[in-house]
Structures are given as structure tokens and as C-alpha cells.
Design an enzyme around this catalytic site. Structure first.
Site, PDB file in Angstrom:
ATOM      1  N   ARG A   1     -62.786  84.871  27.143  1.00  0.00           N
ATOM      2  CA  ARG A   1     -64.552  85.686  27.032  1.00  0.00           C
ATOM      3  C   ARG A   1     -64.414  86.907  26.107  1.00  0.00           C
ATOM      4  NH1 ARG A   1     -67.314  84.810  32.457  1.00  0.00           N
ATOM      5  NH2 ARG A   1     -68.784  86.547  31.553  1.00  0.00           N
TER       6      ARG A   1
ATOM      7  N   VAL B   1     -60.650  84.869  35.656  1.00  0.00           N
ATOM      8  CA  VAL B   1     -60.833  83.360  36.714  1.00  0.00           C
ATOM      9  C   VAL B   1     -59.916  82.162  37.381  1.00  0.00           C
ATOM     10  CG1 VAL B   1     -63.130  83.507  36.231  1.00  0.00           C
ATOM     11  CG2 VAL B   1     -61.939  82.091  34.832  1.00  0.00           C
TER      12      VAL B   1
ATOM     13  N   HIS C   1     -65.129  88.118  38.088  1.00  0.00           N
ATOM     14  CA  HIS C   1     -65.950  85.951  37.203  1.00  0.00           C
ATOM     15  C   HIS C   1     -66.172  85.911  38.247  1.00  0.00           C
ATOM     16  CE1 HIS C   1     -65.251  89.171  33.518  1.00  0.00           C
ATOM     17  NE2 HIS C   1     -66.761  88.903  33.729  1.00  0.00           N
TER      18      HIS C   1
ATOM     19  N   CYS D   1     -72.267  74.472  43.662  1.00  0.00           N
ATOM     20  CA  CYS D   1     -73.533  73.549  43.229  1.00  0.00           C
ATOM     21  C   CYS D   1     -74.637  74.791  43.302  1.00  0.00           C
ATOM     22  CB  CYS D   1     -74.025  72.140  44.827  1.00  0.00           C
ATOM     23  SG  CYS D   1     -75.544  71.905  44.423  1.00  0.00           S
TER      24      CYS D   1
ATOM     25  N   CYS E   1     -77.268  74.074  45.955  1.00  0.00           N
ATOM     26  CA  CYS E   1     -77.677  73.779  47.655  1.00  0.00           C
ATOM     27  C   CYS E   1     -76.421  75.190  47.654  1.00  0.00           C
ATOM     28  CB  CYS E   1     -77.387  72.737  48.228  1.00  0.00           C
ATOM     29  SG  CYS E   1     -75.486  72.200  48.124  1.00  0.00           S
TER      30      CYS E   1
ATOM     31  N   THR F   1     -56.659  94.615  29.509  1.00  0.00           N
ATOM     32  CA  THR F   1     -58.100  94.428  29.035  1.00  0.00           C
ATOM     33  C   THR F   1     -58.693  95.174  28.137  1.00  0.00           C
ATOM     34  OG1 THR F   1     -60.492  94.999  30.284  1.00  0.00           O
ATOM     35  CG2 THR F   1     -58.436  96.129  31.164  1.00  0.00           C
TER      36      THR F   1
ATOM     37  N   ILE G   1     -46.594  93.471  28.090  1.00  0.00           N
ATOM     38  CA  ILE G   1     -47.508  93.524  29.431  1.00  0.00           C
ATOM     39  C   ILE G   1     -45.924  93.160  30.698  1.00  0.00           C
ATOM     40  CG2 ILE G   1     -49.045  92.354  31.272  1.00  0.00           C
ATOM     41  CD1 ILE G   1     -51.438  93.063  29.359  1.00  0.00           C
TER      42      ILE G   1
HETATM   43 ZN    ZN Z   1     -75.724  71.194  46.249  1.00  0.00          ZN
END
Ligand code: ZN
Length: 244
Positions: A24, A93, A111, A119, A122, A185, A228
Site C-alpha cells: 500500500r 497489518v 492501519h 462486520c 454491526c 517506511t 533493516i
Molecule cells: Zn454484523
């Protein structure tokens, strides 16, 4: 004596030795392939079931969850175990800092994490393995078992905002630390770039470990270009020795 707080900002370069490419960053794989970028862009992902189907296949085939921590991750965890106060601010990530032994509460994932799903309806979360097992079993776009909503990785997709709570904590650490090490980075995008500026403005010793020049090299107390995997263990061993 008071031990200095060490903040380590880690980017994609920290995980390349673990076989995880830069997806990314400004020159990352996704940015160079518009079709691939759609799979990780919130607007497209939410609007198109076919995009989601391909995104789940990509996650299933990437093998990223099977990656192992490398010497850089282990060196950071070792520094923490030695008693030096350490906080990791990571743009990655992959969860490899924690797998190497860093306590969860000392790692801020700017990130998010690809090791969990969330979800979009919810906000229920669960292990990514569980969602991928459903894909393996034939569901091409597994829905939330609680509300039927669309599931996505618990990462910050393109088009999503960073978590303001996490960002606030990261800024507080940048202000408070005595040593700030930016590693792997390019420091060309926020929030990473901003955090470096905050740390330097508040008097932290700034160390940059990156193969390529960054916009902050001139402000750094030390710039390291060596790989590194050897540079970070050496730097952190020096820190451990100094604080003894
Ligand atoms: Zn849900």
C-alpha cells in the site's frame, strides 16, 4: 535511572524479509495495479459483490497469515523484554511484531490488522482464519453470522479513515518519547510522516532506517541505509547497552 521511552515506527520494509511485499505504499503493488487497488478500496468493495469475491480469493491465496517474524521483529521484542520501555507504531497489518513477542498493548496498528475480520454492519469481529475457512468451504463472500452484513478485514482500506483513538495514542507517544526510530517506511504519507515531525518537534532523538532517502532525513540525528535485518538489531542492542 529513568529509562528513555523508545518509539518505533515500522513500515512495509520491516516485513519484506518475512516475504510480505509492500502493498500500500506510494510505490506499492496495489498502487500500481488499478484492478488490485479496487479490491482494497472501501467504496468499490462495498458496492460490488464480484470485487468482494475476488478480494476473498486474494486473501486466501496470499498466505500472509502464515508469514513468520524476522530478525527486525525479534530485535524489537527483545528490546522490550530487556526492560526498555518500547512502543511500536506500525503501518503494517500483518501482526508480526506481536507474533515475535511484543505485548498487544504496546503495539499500535495504525492501519488495523489483517488477522481479524470486522462486520461493516454491526462491527462484530473475529479471527480472519474463521472467515477464510468459510471461503475454503465454498462461501465466496461470507456474510456476518450475526446481522448478515458485509465482512471485511479489520484493516484501514483506501477510502477509510484511520481510527482517531489509535491516531491520538500514536501522537501522544510521539510527543512523549525520547528516541523515535522510523524503520522501513518512506515517510511520504500520513500519518507516518506527521508522527516523525511531532517526535522531532518535541525533542526526541530521531533515527531513520530506510533504504531510500526520506523527506525527514535532514531532521534526523542518524540516518541508516544498511538492510533493516542487520541495522535494526544493531541499533537496538546499542540502546539496550546505553540504558543499562
Ligand atoms: Zn454484523
Amino acid at each position: 535511572m529513568n529509562r528513555p521511552l523508545v518509539a518505533i515506527l515500522s513500515g512495509a520494509g520491516v516485513s519484506t524479509d518475512s516475504g510480505i511485499p509492500d502493498y500500500r505504499g506510494p510505490k506499492g503493488l496495489w498502487r500500481q495495479d488499478p484492478e488490485a487497488e479496487k479490491l482494497v478500496t472501501y467504496e468499490y468493495y462495498m458496492a460490488d459483490r464480484e470485487i468482494r469475491r475476488r478480494a476473498w480469493q486474494m486473501r486466501r491465496e496470499s498466505g500472509a497469515l502464515g508469514a513468520e517474524p524476522n530478525a527486525a521483529h525479534r530485535a524489537v521484542a527483545e528490546l522490550e523484554r530487556s526492560g526498555v520501555p518500547v512502543r511500536v507504531l506500525t503501518q503494517n497489518v500483518d501482526g508480526l511484531h506481536q507474533l515475535a513477542g511484543m505485548p498487544d498493548r504496546k503495539v499500535l496498528e495504525l492501519h488495523g490488522t489483517a488477522r481479524s475480520f470486522v462486520c461493516t454492519g454491526c462491527h462484530a469481529r473475529g479471527p480472519m482464519e474463521d472467515a477464510l475457512a468459510r471461503v475454503d468451504a465454498g462461501e465466496d463472500d461470507p456474510a456476518c453470522v450475526t446481522c448478515g452484513g458485509i465482512l471485511k478485514p479489520a484493516t484501514v482500506m483506501f477510502g477509510e479513515h484511520l481510527d482517531p483513538v489509535v491516531l491520538g495514542q500514536a501522537a501522544a507517544i510521539a510527543k512523549a518519547c525520547q528516541v523515535f526510530i522510523a524503520v522501513g517506511t518512506s515517510l511520504q504519507v500520513h500519518p507516518a510522516a506527521g508522527l516523525v515531525g511531532v517526535a522531532a518537534d518535541h525533542g526526541a532523538r530521531l533515527v531513520i532506517v530506510n533504504a531510500e532517502p526520506t523527506p525527514y532525513d535532514e531532521r534526523a540525528n542518524e540516518v541508516v541505509r544498511e538492510p533493516i535485518g542487520t541495522a535494526l538489531p544493531r541499533l537496538l542492542t546499542e540502546l539496550t547497552a546505553k540504558s543499562d
